[in-house]
Design a protein around this motif. Structure first.
Motif, PDB file in Angstrom:
ATOM      1  N   ASN A 247     -47.106  21.415  -6.818  1.00 48.70           N
ATOM      2  CA  ASN A 247     -46.066  21.634  -5.823  1.00 48.70           C
ATOM      3  C   ASN A 247     -45.685  20.347  -5.113  1.00 48.70           C
ATOM      4  O   ASN A 247     -45.178  20.368  -4.002  1.00 48.70           O
ATOM      5  CB  ASN A 247     -46.532  22.674  -4.792  1.00 48.70           C
ATOM      6  N   SER A 248     -45.928  19.233  -5.758  1.00 46.94           N
ATOM      7  CA  SER A 248     -45.484  17.963  -5.200  1.00 46.94           C
ATOM      8  C   SER A 248     -43.982  17.889  -5.222  1.00 46.94           C
ATOM      9  O   SER A 248     -43.352  18.328  -6.174  1.00 46.94           O
ATOM     10  CB  SER A 248     -46.089  16.808  -6.011  1.00 46.94           C
ATOM     11  N   GLU A 289     -52.676  25.893 -18.196  1.00 48.02           N
ATOM     12  CA  GLU A 289     -53.298  26.112 -16.893  1.00 48.02           C
ATOM     13  C   GLU A 289     -52.365  25.745 -15.757  1.00 48.02           C
ATOM     14  O   GLU A 289     -52.415  26.313 -14.664  1.00 48.02           O
ATOM     15  CB  GLU A 289     -54.591  25.305 -16.839  1.00 48.02           C
ATOM     16  N   ALA A 290     -51.452  24.794 -16.009  1.00 47.48           N
ATOM     17  CA  ALA A 290     -50.512  24.375 -14.968  1.00 47.48           C
ATOM     18  C   ALA A 290     -49.559  25.499 -14.577  1.00 47.48           C
ATOM     19  O   ALA A 290     -49.026  25.518 -13.460  1.00 47.48           O
ATOM     20  CB  ALA A 290     -49.721  23.150 -15.430  1.00 47.48           C
ATOM     21  N   LEU A 291     -49.321  26.462 -15.484  1.00 44.02           N
ATOM     22  CA  LEU A 291     -48.418  27.564 -15.173  1.00 44.02           C
ATOM     23  C   LEU A 291     -49.026  28.547 -14.188  1.00 44.02           C
ATOM     24  O   LEU A 291     -48.302  29.304 -13.539  1.00 44.02           O
ATOM     25  CB  LEU A 291     -48.048  28.312 -16.459  1.00 44.02           C
ATOM     26  N   GLU A 292     -50.339  28.556 -14.076  1.00 45.74           N
ATOM     27  CA  GLU A 292     -51.017  29.559 -13.268  1.00 45.74           C
ATOM     28  C   GLU A 292     -51.251  29.118 -11.832  1.00 45.74           C
ATOM     29  O   GLU A 292     -51.555  29.940 -10.975  1.00 45.74           O
ATOM     30  CB  GLU A 292     -52.366  29.928 -13.902  1.00 45.74           C
ATOM     31  N   ARG A 293     -51.118  27.824 -11.554  1.00 45.19           N
ATOM     32  CA  ARG A 293     -51.452  27.353 -10.213  1.00 45.19           C
ATOM     33  C   ARG A 293     -50.258  27.498  -9.281  1.00 45.19           C
ATOM     34  O   ARG A 293     -49.148  27.812  -9.693  1.00 45.19           O
ATOM     35  CB  ARG A 293     -51.906  25.899 -10.289  1.00 45.19           C
ATOM     36  N   GLY A 294     -50.495  27.276  -8.011  1.00 53.25           N
ATOM     37  CA  GLY A 294     -49.449  27.448  -7.010  1.00 53.25           C
ATOM     38  C   GLY A 294     -48.341  26.428  -7.145  1.00 53.25           C
ATOM     39  O   GLY A 294     -48.591  25.239  -7.300  1.00 53.25           O
ATOM     40  N   TRP A 295     -47.108  26.886  -7.073  1.00 55.43           N
ATOM     41  CA  TRP A 295     -45.937  26.022  -7.148  1.00 55.43           C
ATOM     42  C   TRP A 295     -45.126  26.175  -5.873  1.00 55.43           C
ATOM     43  O   TRP A 295     -44.979  27.275  -5.341  1.00 55.43           O
ATOM     44  CB  TRP A 295     -45.060  26.408  -8.339  1.00 55.43           C
ATOM     45  N   ARG A 324     -40.966  34.070 -16.043  1.00 52.08           N
ATOM     46  CA  ARG A 324     -39.723  34.409 -15.352  1.00 52.08           C
ATOM     47  C   ARG A 324     -39.939  34.565 -13.854  1.00 52.08           C
ATOM     48  O   ARG A 324     -39.101  34.157 -13.058  1.00 52.08           O
ATOM     49  CB  ARG A 324     -39.154  35.702 -15.954  1.00 52.08           C
ATOM     50  N   VAL A 325     -41.066  35.154 -13.467  1.00 50.20           N
ATOM     51  CA  VAL A 325     -41.355  35.316 -12.041  1.00 50.20           C
ATOM     52  C   VAL A 325     -41.655  33.973 -11.394  1.00 50.20           C
ATOM     53  O   VAL A 325     -41.204  33.675 -10.288  1.00 50.20           O
ATOM     54  CB  VAL A 325     -42.536  36.293 -11.846  1.00 50.20           C
ATOM     55  N   LYS A 326     -42.387  33.123 -12.114  1.00 48.44           N
ATOM     56  CA  LYS A 326     -42.779  31.831 -11.559  1.00 48.44           C
ATOM     57  C   LYS A 326     -41.584  30.874 -11.473  1.00 48.44           C
ATOM     58  O   LYS A 326     -41.442  30.134 -10.490  1.00 48.44           O
ATOM     59  CB  LYS A 326     -43.867  31.219 -12.448  1.00 48.44           C
ATOM     60  N   PHE A 327     -40.732  30.897 -12.494  1.00 53.79           N
ATOM     61  CA  PHE A 327     -39.577  29.986 -12.544  1.00 53.79           C
ATOM     62  C   PHE A 327     -38.301  30.818 -12.660  1.00 53.79           C
ATOM     63  O   PHE A 327     -37.818  31.086 -13.764  1.00 53.79           O
ATOM     64  CB  PHE A 327     -39.704  29.027 -13.732  1.00 53.79           C
TER      65      PHE A 327
END
Length: 552
Positions: A247-248, A289-295, A324-327
Motif C-alpha cells: 500500500n505504498s 502472496e502479494a494479492l492477499e495482503r492489505g492494499w 475483482r474485489v481487491k482491484f
C-alpha cells in the motif's frame, strides 16, 4: 641546473616550456614559477620535498598529478588552464599541507557547486581563488558531501535491487523449467524478462504440461540474489520474504530493471511481485502472496492490468474471484508462461466477472495452438463484453461464429445435465450473488449500485454458458482407494456416453439446419396445396364433413 642543489627560488615564467623535467634533484627548492608556458600535464615533481609554492597559471594543463608527493606544498596556482572536471584534480585531495589554491579561468570553475566541491576535496584549504574560506562555505560543502554520499548509497541500493530482481526472475524461470523437464514437457522459445508468474514445483502432470521459458544451460542451479554462493534448487521451496508494503503510494515501473520507479511488493530468491503505474506483474508462485495482503484504496484502484508469469494457471484460479474485489478497476489480464493447456481452464476466467482485454501468450500456454480457443473464450465470456483478445478486436461476427460453434454444445449441457445438478449450480450462483451484495465488498471498493448489480449476478451469463466451468483439481482427483482398473473402466463409460451425446446432438443440429434451408420451399408448397384444395369451397366443405364423419 644539475649542480644547483641549494637553489630555493626558480622563476621560469613566460617561456616556451612544454614539459616539467630535470628538476627532481632540487631538494631545497621552495618556490617554482612556471606560469605563462605551454605545460599540459603536472608531473615529474618527485624529489621537491621543500617546495611550498607552485605557480602554473596561464598554461595548457588539463590533468594534475603528483601534487600529493609534495609534502610541504602550501600554495598552488592553476588559474587560466584547461581543467574540465574535478576528476582531473583528484590528487589534490591527498595533499595534507595545501592551504591556498586558485582555479579561476578553468572550465571547472563554471560548475554550479564549484566552491563546495573543491572544499569537499581539499579539507584544509583556507583560500580559494584569492578569497578566504568562510564557515558558511564549509557548511555548504558538508551539505554537498552528505548529498553525494546519499546519492551513492541510493545508487548502490538500486544496483543491488536490480541484481536481486534479475536473479529472482531467472530462478523462477529455472524452477518452471525444472518442473517442465521432470514432466517431459515440450520445449519453449527463448526467455524474456517481463512480468508474469512462476510455476509451482509441486503440480500434478495434468496441470503442468504447458510451455515454459528456457534458461541458460550454464545455469543448472538456482542462484540466490544475495552475494553468497549458489544453492541447489529446492523443488518445493517457497520463500515469501517481503521488502516493501503493497500500500505504498509510490507508482513503480515494472518492465525493465533499470527503472527507478519500480516498486517491489514481494521479493525473494525465487519470486517477484512488482508494480509499475497501473500494471501489477507477478513472477513465480510466491508472488501470488502479494494479492492477499492489505492494499491501500488508491493503489488498488489504480491497478488495471495484472500479468502472471512462471505460475501454473491452476494455482491462479483460486485467486480469480478475489481479484475483482481487491482491484475494482481491473480491465486486462495477461498470462505468459502459465500452462493453460485445455479449453475448460479458460472457463475459470468467468470468476473475474468483468474484463475488457485478455492476453494469453503462445509461449508457455499450449491452448493458444488450438483452433477454437479464441471462439471458446468469446462464447464463454460473452457477458464480459470483451473488446480485445491478444490485441485483436472482438467483432460481432466473432460472437456469432462462436455461438454457432459452441451453442449446440451449450444446449446439450443445459438439457442433459441432471436436474439436481442444475439446482445445485443455481443455488450456488444465488448464494454468491447474495454474499457479494450483503457483505458490502463492492461498496468498499467504491462501486455504484448499478455496478454492484452487474457484478453480483452470475445468472446473467446464461445457464448454458455457466455450465462450462472449471472445477478445482481436487474434484477430479481420484481417491487413493480407487484402483487404476476401475478408473479406466469409468473413463471408458464416460467417453462412450459423451460420444453418443455429441453424435445425437450433431445429428439434431444437422437436421435443424436442413429444415431451416428447406422450410421456405416446404411452406410455399403447403400454402399452394391449401389454396388448390380450397379453390372449390363447396367440394372442400363436403370433403371436410366426410372426413369428420369417418373420424367419428
Amino acid at each position: 641546473m644539475e649542480s644547483l642543489y641549494k637553489l630555493s627560488i626558480l622563476d621560469l615564467h613566460d617561456n616556451q616550456i612544454s614539459k616539467i623535467e630535470n628538476i627532481s634533484h632540487l631538494t631545497e627548492l621552495r618556490v617554482l614559477n612556471l606560469s605563462g608556458n605551454r605545460i599540459s600535464r603536472v608531473e615529474n615533481l618527485q624529489g621537491l620535498s621543500s617546495l611550498t609554492e607552485l605557480n602554473l597559471k596561464d598554461n595548457c594543463i588539463s590533468v594534475v598529478t603528483e601534487v600529493d608527493r609534495l609534502p610541504g606544498l602550501q600554495r598552488l596556482f592553476l588559474s587560466c588552464n584547461n581543467i574540465l572536471s574535478f576528476d582531473q584534480l583528484a590528487c589534490l585531495g591527498e595533499s595534507r599541507s595545501l592551504s591556498e589554491l586558485t582555479l579561476d579561468g578553468n572550465p571547472v570553475a563554471l560548475e554550479t557547486w564549484y566552491k563546495q566541491a573543491v572544499l569537499r576535496c581539499v579539507l584544509h584549504l583556507r583560500q580559494l581563488d584569492m578569497k578566504r574560506i568562510t564557515d558558511e562555505d564549509r557548511r555548504m560543502a558538508g551539505v554537498l558531501t552528505r548529498k553525494e554520499e546519499e546519492k551513492k548509497k541510493e545508487s548502490h541500493k538500486q544496483t543491488i535491487h536490480k541484481e536481486k530482481r534479475r536473479l529472482a526472475i531467472r530462478n523462477a524461470a529455472q524452477q518452471w523449467e525444472g518442473v517442465k523437464a521432470c514432466l517431459e514437457l515440450p520445449p519453449t522459445n527463448g526467455s524474456k524478462e517481463d512480468a508474469s508468474p512462476e510455476n509451482s514445483p509441486g503440480h500434478s502432470p495434468g496441470q503442468t504440461n504447458g510451455l515454459a521459458q528456457e534458461t541458460s544451460p550454464e545455469e543448472p542451479r538456482r542462484i540466490s540474489p544475495g552475494s553468497g554462493p549458489e544453492r541447489p534448487s529446492g523443488g518445493t521451496e517457497n520463500r515469501l520474504r517481503t521488502n516493501s508494503r503493497p500500500n505504498s503510494p509510490r507508482d513503480p515501473k515494472l518492465v525493465e530493471t533499470g527503472s527507478g520507479s519500480v516498486q517491489s511488493l514481494s521479493l525473494s530468491d525465487s519470486h517477484l511481485a512488482e508494480l509499475e503505474g497501473d500494471t501489477l506483474r507477478l513472477f513465480g508462485l510466491g508472488a501470488l502472496e502479494a494479492l492477499e495482503r492489505g492494499w491501500g484504496v488508491q493503489t488498488a484502484g489504480a491497478v488495471t492490468v495484472i500479468a502472471f508469469r512462471f505460475i501454473n494457471f491452476d494455482v491462479i484460479v483460486p485467486t480469480l474471484p478475489r481479484i475483482r474485489v481487491k482491484f475494482p478497476n481491473l480491465s486486462h489480464l495477461i498470462f505468459l508462461e502459465t500452462n493453460i493447456s485445455r479449453l475448460p481452464q479458460l472457463a475459470a476466467l468467468a470468476q473475474v466477472r468483468r474484463l475488457d482485454q485478455l492476453t494469453i501468450h503462445p509461449e508457455g500456454n499450449p491452448v493458444v495452438s488450438m483452433a477454437l480457443w479464441r471462439s471458446f473464450i468469446i462464447y464463454r465470456l460473452y457477458h464480459f463484453n470483451l473488446q480485445k483478445i491478444n490485441g485483436q478486436e472482438v467483432t460481432m461476427n466473432d460472437v456469432i461464429a462462436a455461438e454457432r460453434v459452441f451453442g449446440t454444445l451449450g444446449h446439450i449441457a443445459a438439457t442433459e445435465t441432471p436436474r439436481c445438478r442444475l439446482l445445485l449450480l443455481l443455488e450456488e450462483s444465488r448464494k454468491r450473488q447474495l454474499q457479494f451484495l450483503l457483505e458490502g465488498r463492492g461498496r468498499r471498493a467504491g462501486l455504484s449500485p448499478e455496478e454492484l448489480r452487474e457484478n453480483g449476478k452470475l445468472l446473467g451469463e446464461g445457464l448454458s454458458r455457466a455450465l462450462f466451468n472449471y472445477p478445482s483439481r481436487n474434484c477430479n482427483a481420484e481417491s487413493p482407494e480407487e484402483g487404476t482398473v476401475e478408473s479406466s473402466e469409468r473413463a471408458a463409460v464416460i467417453e462412450q456416453y459423451l460420444q453418443e451425446l455429441v453424435k445425437r446432438a450433431s445429428d439434431t443440429n444437422l437436421k435443424g439446419e436442413a429444415l431451416h434451408q428447406l422450410w421456405p420451399s416446404m411452406f410455399a408448397e403447403m400454402v399452394r396445396d391449401c389454396v388448390l384444395e380450397m379453390r372449390d369451397r363447396g367440394a372442400f366443405r363436403q370433403a371436410s364433413l366426410a372426413k369428420l364423419t369417418e373420424t367419428k
